[in-house]
Design a protein around this motif. Structure first.
Motif, PDB file in Angstrom:
ATOM      1  N   LEU A  63       0.841  -1.204   0.000  1.00 38.55           N
ATOM      2  CA  LEU A  63       0.000   0.000   0.000  1.00 38.55           C
ATOM      3  C   LEU A  63       0.878   1.256   0.000  1.00 38.55           C
ATOM      4  CD1 LEU A  63      -2.955   0.960   0.185  1.00 38.55           C
ATOM      5  CD2 LEU A  63      -2.704   1.017   2.655  1.00 38.55           C
ATOM      6  N   GLU A  64       1.919   1.226   0.786  1.00 36.63           N
ATOM      7  CA  GLU A  64       2.838   2.369   0.845  1.00 36.63           C
ATOM      8  C   GLU A  64       3.431   2.628  -0.537  1.00 36.63           C
ATOM      9  OE1 GLU A  64       6.226   1.872   3.440  1.00 36.63           O
ATOM     10  OE2 GLU A  64       7.084   3.775   2.825  1.00 36.63           O
ATOM     11  N   GLU A  65       3.850   1.550  -1.191  1.00 35.14           N
ATOM     12  CA  GLU A  65       4.492   1.705  -2.498  1.00 35.14           C
ATOM     13  C   GLU A  65       3.514   2.303  -3.517  1.00 35.14           C
ATOM     14  OE1 GLU A  65       6.377  -1.924  -3.863  1.00 35.14           O
ATOM     15  OE2 GLU A  65       6.576  -0.987  -5.855  1.00 35.14           O
ATOM     16  N   VAL A  66       2.287   1.766  -3.527  1.00 30.23           N
ATOM     17  CA  VAL A  66       1.289   2.276  -4.485  1.00 30.23           C
ATOM     18  C   VAL A  66       1.018   3.757  -4.198  1.00 30.23           C
ATOM     19  CG1 VAL A  66      -1.066   2.018  -5.363  1.00 30.23           C
ATOM     20  CG2 VAL A  66       0.243  -0.015  -4.735  1.00 30.23           C
ATOM     21  N   ALA A  67       0.812   4.093  -2.932  1.00 29.79           N
ATOM     22  CA  ALA A  67       0.471   5.481  -2.578  1.00 29.79           C
ATOM     23  C   ALA A  67       1.621   6.433  -2.913  1.00 29.79           C
ATOM     24  CB  ALA A  67       0.113   5.568  -1.099  1.00 29.79           C
ATOM     25  N   LEU A  68       2.852   6.003  -2.607  1.00 29.58           N
ATOM     26  CA  LEU A  68       3.984   6.918  -2.833  1.00 29.58           C
ATOM     27  C   LEU A  68       4.225   7.189  -4.323  1.00 29.58           C
ATOM     28  CD1 LEU A  68       6.599   5.867  -0.119  1.00 29.58           C
ATOM     29  CD2 LEU A  68       4.944   7.723  -0.077  1.00 29.58           C
ATOM     30  N   ASN A  69       3.705   6.307  -5.170  1.00 29.11           N
ATOM     31  CA  ASN A  69       3.858   6.525  -6.616  1.00 29.11           C
ATOM     32  C   ASN A  69       2.640   7.174  -7.239  1.00 29.11           C
ATOM     33  OD1 ASN A  69       6.499   5.499  -7.219  1.00 29.11           O
ATOM     34  ND2 ASN A  69       5.711   3.542  -6.467  1.00 29.11           N
ATOM     35  N   ASP A  70       1.708   7.576  -6.403  1.00 27.42           N
ATOM     36  CA  ASP A  70       0.466   8.152  -6.904  1.00 27.42           C
ATOM     37  C   ASP A  70       0.523   9.675  -6.829  1.00 27.42           C
ATOM     38  OD1 ASP A  70      -2.758   7.050  -7.022  1.00 27.42           O
ATOM     39  OD2 ASP A  70      -2.391   9.188  -6.627  1.00 27.42           O
ATOM     40  N   GLU A  71       0.117  10.324  -7.906  1.00 29.44           N
ATOM     41  CA  GLU A  71       0.223  11.792  -8.012  1.00 29.44           C
ATOM     42  C   GLU A  71      -0.537  12.501  -6.886  1.00 29.44           C
ATOM     43  OE1 GLU A  71      -0.433  15.822  -8.961  1.00 29.44           O
ATOM     44  OE2 GLU A  71      -2.093  14.361  -8.926  1.00 29.44           O
ATOM     45  N   TYR A  72      -1.725  11.949  -6.498  1.00 25.73           N
ATOM     46  CA  TYR A  72      -2.547  12.576  -5.458  1.00 25.73           C
ATOM     47  C   TYR A  72      -1.739  12.708  -4.152  1.00 25.73           C
ATOM     48  CZ  TYR A  72      -6.215  12.975  -1.870  1.00 25.73           C
ATOM     49  OH  TYR A  72      -6.981  13.375  -0.806  1.00 25.73           O
ATOM     50  N   PHE A  73      -1.095  11.614  -3.764  1.00 32.84           N
ATOM     51  CA  PHE A  73      -0.357  11.612  -2.502  1.00 32.84           C
ATOM     52  C   PHE A  73       0.947  12.413  -2.635  1.00 32.84           C
ATOM     53  CE2 PHE A  73      -3.285   8.136  -2.233  1.00 32.84           C
ATOM     54  CZ  PHE A  73      -3.742   8.210  -0.932  1.00 32.84           C
ATOM     55  N   GLN A  74       1.585  12.300  -3.816  1.00 30.38           N
ATOM     56  CA  GLN A  74       2.841  13.042  -4.030  1.00 30.38           C
ATOM     57  C   GLN A  74       2.588  14.542  -3.960  1.00 30.38           C
ATOM     58  OE1 GLN A  74       4.050  11.548  -7.856  1.00 30.38           O
ATOM     59  NE2 GLN A  74       5.276   9.889  -6.973  1.00 30.38           N
ATOM     60  N   SER A  75       1.558  15.000  -4.695  1.00 25.42           N
ATOM     61  CA  SER A  75       1.364  16.453  -4.793  1.00 25.42           C
ATOM     62  C   SER A  75       0.930  17.067  -3.461  1.00 25.42           C
ATOM     63  CB  SER A  75       0.333  16.769  -5.889  1.00 25.42           C
ATOM     64  OG  SER A  75      -0.900  16.200  -5.518  1.00 25.42           O
ATOM     65  N   ARG A  76       0.342  16.265  -2.594  1.00 26.41           N
ATOM     66  CA  ARG A  76      -0.096  16.794  -1.289  1.00 26.41           C
ATOM     67  C   ARG A  76       0.925  16.529  -0.175  1.00 26.41           C
ATOM     68  NH1 ARG A  76      -4.180  15.719  -4.370  1.00 26.41           N
ATOM     69  NH2 ARG A  76      -6.124  16.923  -4.278  1.00 26.41           N
ATOM     70  N   GLY A  77       2.047  15.941  -0.525  1.00 29.26           N
ATOM     71  CA  GLY A  77       3.072  15.642   0.488  1.00 29.26           C
ATOM     72  C   GLY A  77       2.574  14.653   1.528  1.00 29.26           C
ATOM     73  N   LEU A  78       1.868  13.615   1.082  1.00 26.23           N
ATOM     74  CA  LEU A  78       1.311  12.634   2.028  1.00 26.23           C
ATOM     75  C   LEU A  78       2.204  11.392   2.077  1.00 26.23           C
ATOM     76  CD1 LEU A  78      -2.442  12.907   0.900  1.00 26.23           C
ATOM     77  CD2 LEU A  78      -1.386  13.970   2.901  1.00 26.23           C
ATOM     78  N   TYR A  79       2.855  11.207   3.224  1.00 28.73           N
ATOM     79  CA  TYR A  79       3.796  10.093   3.429  1.00 28.73           C
ATOM     80  C   TYR A  79       3.353   9.297   4.647  1.00 28.73           C
ATOM     81  CZ  TYR A  79       6.764  12.462   0.130  1.00 28.73           C
ATOM     82  OH  TYR A  79       7.250  13.031  -1.004  1.00 28.73           O
ATOM     83  N   PRO A  80       3.857   8.051   4.780  1.00 30.20           N
ATOM     84  CA  PRO A  80       3.496   7.302   5.994  1.00 30.20           C
ATOM     85  C   PRO A  80       3.969   8.054   7.236  1.00 30.20           C
ATOM     86  CG  PRO A  80       4.645   5.864   4.448  1.00 30.20           C
ATOM     87  CD  PRO A  80       4.745   7.268   3.904  1.00 30.20           C
ATOM     88  N   ASN A  81       3.123   8.101   8.259  1.00 31.34           N
ATOM     89  CA  ASN A  81       3.517   8.752   9.505  1.00 31.34           C
ATOM     90  C   ASN A  81       3.850   7.692  10.558  1.00 31.34           C
ATOM     91  OD1 ASN A  81       1.017   7.980  10.798  1.00 31.34           O
ATOM     92  ND2 ASN A  81       0.022   9.595   9.595  1.00 31.34           N
ATOM     93  N   VAL A  82       4.127   8.150  11.762  1.00 33.30           N
ATOM     94  CA  VAL A  82       4.587   7.258  12.839  1.00 33.30           C
ATOM     95  C   VAL A  82       3.626   6.090  13.068  1.00 33.30           C
ATOM     96  CG1 VAL A  82       3.457   8.587  14.683  1.00 33.30           C
ATOM     97  CG2 VAL A  82       5.532   7.330  15.205  1.00 33.30           C
ATOM     98  N   ASP A  83       2.332   6.322  12.788  1.00 31.51           N
ATOM     99  CA  ASP A  83       1.339   5.303  13.099  1.00 31.51           C
ATOM    100  C   ASP A  83       1.226   4.213  12.045  1.00 31.51           C
ATOM    101  OD1 ASP A  83       0.502   6.346  15.541  1.00 31.51           O
ATOM    102  OD2 ASP A  83      -0.717   7.854  14.544  1.00 31.51           O
ATOM    103  N   PHE A  84       1.853   4.402  10.892  1.00 31.55           N
ATOM    104  CA  PHE A  84       1.622   3.441   9.810  1.00 31.55           C
ATOM    105  C   PHE A  84       2.204   2.062  10.132  1.00 31.55           C
ATOM    106  CE2 PHE A  84       2.052   1.670   5.464  1.00 31.55           C
ATOM    107  CZ  PHE A  84       0.716   1.726   5.124  1.00 31.55           C
TER     108      PHE A  84
END
Ligand code: CMC
Length: 428
Positions: free
Chosen positions: A344-365
């Protein structure tokens, strides 16, 4: 001459002082703006508002830096003990051997919770969420120590409350778990260290002893350190706001626990595992869940992703991801939840939506995956966060009291009805 900023409203220009921190962070001081101009500033959710000056924790969200009292989180997580970090946060310096010995002894001698408190635990239903028990029992502690109700009594009295809080929170946390299991509570054993003692109270039974496993106690020590403070987050700000009314420390910490409980804050660690399990049970179609997270009509969010201040990466998540691999490897645990999390992390990190908003896994992931491997049940995850965060809350409260901060009382822009006359009930 110190820097100022000019603000022009209509014909008038106001000169506002600039405050600079030790890491060159800058703030415009608007304290006198209303008195001089009639204007307030508004910033819902405090996205760009500093509520205080603080010397406890520094973080740079753009660069992914986190330091407690100047010490990098990476070094502390690698080399320190949780109680050593607690001392550092609360008293501002790393303890000498003698100071540390004394601090640990003070905490060890207060691990027992008053026997009458057990009756509260017996009264909670088995399905009570342990965070509800945690918040209630921390506030209840104040009723056993009425002399602690005045937070200004003396430095010695404050220290005693600090020792009691740090000593008793593992006991209360473990008892909330035993309550859910409908098992008898297990009393602390003072020859164990802090992490061992908590695990003993969680996992020993009247029928069998707990023998500490260094892989598990070291992992717990690291997790607690990583959670120990995070400057002016929702729960720390809550502790400061409540404490600013001169409420006692137990009440202020209990309020912090309640603030932490929400899924957008500390409650995210429980929500992450529940989300990953739901995804697995639903067939593991990651694209479907990523699309749901991106859909503004859908309330679903990718739990464990995104942070108010970290926009490149969360340094705590980096350490935890590696620790999850290490711990599961050493314990020989194979967890499908870890596999789906990585995908899930890999898919999200390669997705424009998450990239453009600076959304990365946080401490809770990834933290929940380690807690699972240590045998901690999902509903206890946010309690584990509270255990780790306690010294940070105490440090923030202590600093607020020391600096004699005024009562927290924001203003508002009123958008309701203007004055109107009362209408009798039979004429409405
Ligand atoms: N999944 C999908 N979209 C997201 C997410 C997410 N997890 N987080 C933020 N966004 C989107 C949000 O919809 C918004 O999009 P747009 O600009 O199109 O409207 C944009 O990203 C900015 O989000 P925001 O809600 O304005 O950001 P925030 O700073 O107010 O919220 C947050 C930060 C942590 C509450 C949020 O990222 C979130 O809800 N994350 C999931 C819950 C979570 O993991 N919380 C734990 C935080 S770390 C532990 C702690 O210290 O509390």
């Amino acid at each position: 001459m110190s820097e100022t900023v000019k603000l022009t409203i209509g014909e008038k220009t106001y000169e506002l002082p600039v405050i600079e921190g030790s890491e060159n962070e800058k703030a415009i001081d608007i304290t006198k703006l209303r008195a001089e101009s009639g204007y307030i500033t508004i910033d819902t959710g405090f996205k760009n508002t500093g509520s205080t000056k603080s010397a406890v924790t520094f973080l740079d969200g753009e660069k992914g830096i986190l330091r407690y009292r100047g010490y990098p989180i990476e070094q502390l997580a690698e080399k320190a003990e949780f109680l050593e970090v607690s001392y550092l946060l609360i008293y501002g310096h790393l303890p000498t051997k003698t100071e540390y010995q004394e601090f640990k002894e003070n905490i060890t001698t207060h691990t027992l919770v008053h026997e009458d408190m057990r009756m509260f635990f017996e009264a909670y239903p088995a399905k009570a969420h342990p965070m509800g028990i945690m918040a209630a029992s921390l506030c209840t502690l104040s009723t056993f120590y009425p002399e602690s109700l005045d937070p200004n009594r003396s430095d010695e009295a404050v220290d005693l409350t600090i020792h009691r809080l740090l000593a008793k929170i593992p006991t209360l946390a473990a008892w909330s778990y035993k309550n859910a299991m409908r098992h008898p509570v297990i009393y602390p054993k003072n020859h164990f260290d802090y992490c061992e003692n908590f695990l003993h109270m969680m996992f020993a039974m009247p029928t069998c002893e707990y023998s500490p496993d260094p892989i598990i106690t070291n992992a717990l020590n690291k997790l607690l350190i990583l959670h120990a403070d995070h400057e002016q987050n929702c729960s720390a700000s809550t502790v400061r706001v409540v404490g600013s009314s001169q409420a006692n420390l137990y009440a202020s910490i209990s309020a912090g626990v309640s603030a932490l409980w929400g899924p957008l804050h500390g409650g995210a660690n429980q929500a992450v595992i529940e989300m990953l399990e739901t995804i697995i049970n639903d067939g593991g179609d990651l694209e479907k869940w990523i699309n749901k997270a991106k859909d503004k009509e859908d309330s679903f969010r990718l739990m464990g992703f995104g942070h108010r201040v970290y926009k490149n990466f969360d340094p705590r998540a980096k350490i935890i991801k590696k620790a999850a691999d290490d711990v599961l490897g050493k314990l020989g645990v194979v967890d499908p939840v870890l596999d789906i999390a990585k995908k899930l992390e890999e898919v999200a990190l390669n997705d424009e939506y998450f990239q453009s908003r600076g959304l990365y896994p946080n401490v809770d992931f990834y933290s929940g995956i380690i807690y699972r491997a240590l045998g901690i049940p999902t509903e206890m995850f946010t309690v584990m966060f509270a255990l780790g965060r306690l010294p940070g809350w105490i440090a923030q409260w202590k600093e607020m009291m020391h600096d004699k901060q005024p009562i927290s009382r924001p203003r508002q822009i009123y958008t309701g009805e203007t004055e109107r006359d009362f209408v009798d009930i039979d004429k409405r």
